[in-house]
Design an enzyme around this catalytic site. Structure first.
Site, PDB file in Angstrom:
ATOM      1  N   LYS A 175       0.859  -1.191   0.000  1.00 15.22           N
ATOM      2  CA  LYS A 175       0.000   0.000   0.000  1.00 15.22           C
ATOM      3  C   LYS A 175       0.887   1.230   0.000  1.00 15.22           C
ATOM      4  CE  LYS A 175      -3.564   2.363   2.648  1.00 15.22           C
ATOM      5  NZ  LYS A 175      -4.591   2.255   3.689  1.00 15.22           N
TER       6      LYS A 175
ATOM      7  N   ARG B  88       0.961  10.097   5.515  1.00 16.04           N
ATOM      8  CA  ARG B  88       1.214   8.738   6.003  1.00 16.04           C
ATOM      9  C   ARG B  88       2.530   8.179   5.477  1.00 16.04           C
ATOM     10  NH1 ARG B  88      -3.632   8.468   8.037  1.00 16.04           N
ATOM     11  NH2 ARG B  88      -5.579   8.415   6.866  1.00 16.04           N
TER      12      ARG B  88
ATOM     13  N   SER C  62     -10.369   5.354  -4.524  1.00 17.27           N
ATOM     14  CA  SER C  62     -11.308   6.470  -4.682  1.00 17.27           C
ATOM     15  C   SER C  62     -10.859   7.485  -5.734  1.00 17.27           C
ATOM     16  CB  SER C  62     -11.517   7.161  -3.334  1.00 17.27           C
ATOM     17  OG  SER C  62     -10.281   7.634  -2.811  1.00 17.27           O
TER      18      SER C  62
ATOM     19  N   TYR D 182     -15.129   0.836  -6.730  1.00 11.65           N
ATOM     20  CA  TYR D 182     -16.383   1.574  -6.608  1.00 11.65           C
ATOM     21  C   TYR D 182     -17.236   1.429  -7.865  1.00 11.65           C
ATOM     22  CZ  TYR D 182     -13.761   3.404  -2.691  1.00 11.65           C
ATOM     23  OH  TYR D 182     -13.020   3.494  -1.537  1.00 11.65           O
TER      24      TYR D 182
ATOM     25  N   ARG E  45     -10.912  10.132   1.820  1.00  8.59           N
ATOM     26  CA  ARG E  45     -10.831  10.839   3.107  1.00  8.59           C
ATOM     27  C   ARG E  45     -12.017  11.769   3.286  1.00  8.59           C
ATOM     28  NH1 ARG E  45      -4.280  11.267   2.973  1.00  8.59           N
ATOM     29  NH2 ARG E  45      -4.006   8.997   2.915  1.00  8.59           N
TER      30      ARG E  45
ATOM     31  N   GLU F 186       7.153  -6.505   1.372  1.00  9.51           N
ATOM     32  CA  GLU F 186       5.920  -6.361   2.155  1.00  9.51           C
ATOM     33  C   GLU F 186       4.994  -7.557   1.918  1.00  9.51           C
ATOM     34  OE1 GLU F 186       4.725  -4.345   4.356  1.00  9.51           O
ATOM     35  OE2 GLU F 186       5.869  -2.478   4.265  1.00  9.51           O
TER      36      GLU F 186
ATOM     37  N   LYS G 233      -2.328  -1.776  -3.765  1.00  7.74           N
ATOM     38  CA  LYS G 233      -3.121  -0.540  -3.769  1.00  7.74           C
ATOM     39  C   LYS G 233      -2.219   0.678  -3.823  1.00  7.74           C
ATOM     40  CE  LYS G 233      -6.174   1.728  -0.539  1.00  7.74           C
ATOM     41  NZ  LYS G 233      -5.895   2.260   0.732  1.00  7.74           N
TER      42      LYS G 233
HETATM   43  C1  PBG Z   1      -7.283   3.255   5.650  1.00 10.94           C
HETATM   44  C2  PBG Z   1      -7.686   3.121   4.226  1.00 10.94           C
HETATM   45  C3  PBG Z   1      -7.586   4.094   3.232  1.00 10.94           C
HETATM   46  C4  PBG Z   1      -8.122   3.536   2.079  1.00 10.94           C
HETATM   47  C5  PBG Z   1      -8.518   2.240   2.383  1.00 10.94           C
HETATM   48  N1  PBG Z   1      -8.227   1.997   3.708  1.00 10.94           N
HETATM   49  C6  PBG Z   1      -7.122   5.498   3.324  1.00 10.94           C
HETATM   50  C7  PBG Z   1      -5.721   5.793   3.641  1.00 10.94           C
HETATM   51  O1  PBG Z   1      -4.844   4.941   3.726  1.00 10.94           O
HETATM   52  O2  PBG Z   1      -5.467   6.992   3.854  1.00 10.94           O
HETATM   53  C8  PBG Z   1      -8.251   4.219   0.760  1.00 10.94           C
HETATM   54  C9  PBG Z   1      -9.307   3.686  -0.155  1.00 10.94           C
HETATM   55  C10 PBG Z   1      -9.629   4.560  -1.310  1.00 10.94           C
HETATM   56  O3  PBG Z   1      -9.017   5.610  -1.553  1.00 10.94           O
HETATM   57  O4  PBG Z   1     -10.560   4.189  -2.041  1.00 10.94           O
HETATM   58  N2  PBG Z   1      -8.349   2.905   6.514  1.00 10.94           N
END
Ligand code: PBG
Length: 340
Positions: free
Chosen positions: A210, A233, A290, A329, A220, A249, A264
């Site tokens: 990730k 992050r 997203s 989505y 968010r 990982e 991801k």
């Molecule tokens: C963290 C989480 C995130 C997403 C999935 N799980 C956000 C992040 O890491 O800041 C992102 C999913 C998306 O953008 O569709 N709980």
């Protein structure tokens, strides 16, 4: 003597016959027959948001067609997804109360736990119920773990909280928990907690690779998360410059006992996906996130691209790169288009 049937176009150099690859592209049926990658409704997992303290669904402005659900509207949506043939959903919760430790995440009456129970009642085993396992939606500082004195995200203390969340989600009926916080050792810690807590049948889908990505922006909004002090992050999610590290990982999560792994964001991780496909035997997922969804929706709304066609092209590319299934989505839209 003239060759009756030339095996190569007339301009091919002698001795270098050009294979006529276009032969197999001539008709839709031929193309269908030789398609290497296939996208079907069984490949799709729909991400869903459930928010505490609202009376009706709230549309998410940056994610056209997506909403924060009430538990009731979530159940209606889940039944629709079942009727479309979609095999699973992944849940994200939006609590009314956030605090430094994210306690609502593991409250047995926390919003995701309530939602899981209602969904299980409504759809039985017709839908695989996955729960995102993280703290960021529940902490007032918006980070995926608990903070140390200098505002840094602490690794091992966070694992204890993840264990509590895993047990709460398992107790509420999750089939799969999906840790997304990128703490080292999170899969092993969660596996231990589940096995020790009578939940050894609950599977782990690890967000294994990730990246720290700007493509999570619309998400968010969807979960009302702002990282304190304009933070990010990058100290726990992966640096997009690194690909080999992604394989470390992934290998580590598999070794820790992940039942399935995920990569991801999706379109910027095709190299990782393809490499993971070579080295990993467990099911492999991609999360089309997203921002990837929002970009397609926005360009389509402006009339600049054919949205459904671009969505399909991207999801097929993920299958071609090696994904077994895709969190997207677009799940419901694609299922409808596929005639599910
Ligand atoms: C963290 C989480 C995130 C997403 C999935 N799980 C956000 C992040 O890491 O800041 C992102 C999913 C998306 O953008 O569709 N709980």
């Amino acid at each position: 003597m003239a060759a009756a049937i030339s095996s190569s176009p007339s301009h091919a150099a002698p001795g270098f016959p050009v294979r006529r690859l276009r032969r197999l592209r001539r008709t839709p049926a031929l193309r269908r027959l030789v398609a290497e990658a296939r996208l079907g409704v069984d490949d799709l997992i729909a991400p869903l948001f459930v928010r505490e303290g609202i009376d009706s669904p709230v549309p998410i402005a940056s994610m056209a067609g997506q909403s924060q659900h009430t538990v009731d509207s979530l159940v209606v949506e889940a039944k629709r997804l079942v009727s479309l043939g979609i095999p699973g959903v992944i849940l994200f919760g939006v609590p009314t109360r956030k605090d430094a430790e994210g306690t609502e995440a593991w409250d047995s009456d926390g919003i995701v736990q309530l939602a899981l129970r209602s969904l299980r009642n409504a759809v039985g085993d017709d839908l695989v119920l996955m729960a995102d396992l993280c703290l960021d939606e529940y902490t007032d500082h918006g980070h995926c773990g608990v903070l140390g004195p200098n505002g840094e995200v602490l690794n091992d203390p966070t694992l204890e909280f993840y264990q509590r969340i895993a047990l709460a989600q398992a107790g509420a009926g999750a089939d799969v928990v999906a840790p997304s916080g990128m703490m080292d050792g999170q899969v092993a810690a969660i596996r231990d907690a589940l096995d020790g807590g009578g939940a050894d049948q609950v599977a782990i889908l690890a967000y294994a690779s990730k990246y720290a990505s700007a493509l999570y922006g619309p998400f968010r909004d969807a979960v009302d998360v702002t990282i304190a002090g304009g933070g990010d992050r990058r100290a726990y999610q992966q640096d997009p410059h690194n690909g080999r590290e992604a394989l470390l990982e992934i290998a580590q999560d598999v070794a820790e006992g992940a039942d399935m792994i995920m990569v991801k964001p999706a379109m910027t991780s095709l190299d990782v996906l393809a490499a993971a496909r070579q080295s990993v035997r467990v099911p492999l997922a991609a999360f089309h996130v997203s921002g990837e969804y929002a970009m397609v929706k926005a360009a389509a709304a402006a009339g600049w691209i054919d949205g459904p066609a671009v969505a399909m092209e991207q999801l097929v590319a993920l299958k071609r790169a090696g994904a077994d299934f895709i969190l997207t989505y677009f799940a419901a839209e694609v299922a409808e288009a596929l005639g599910g």
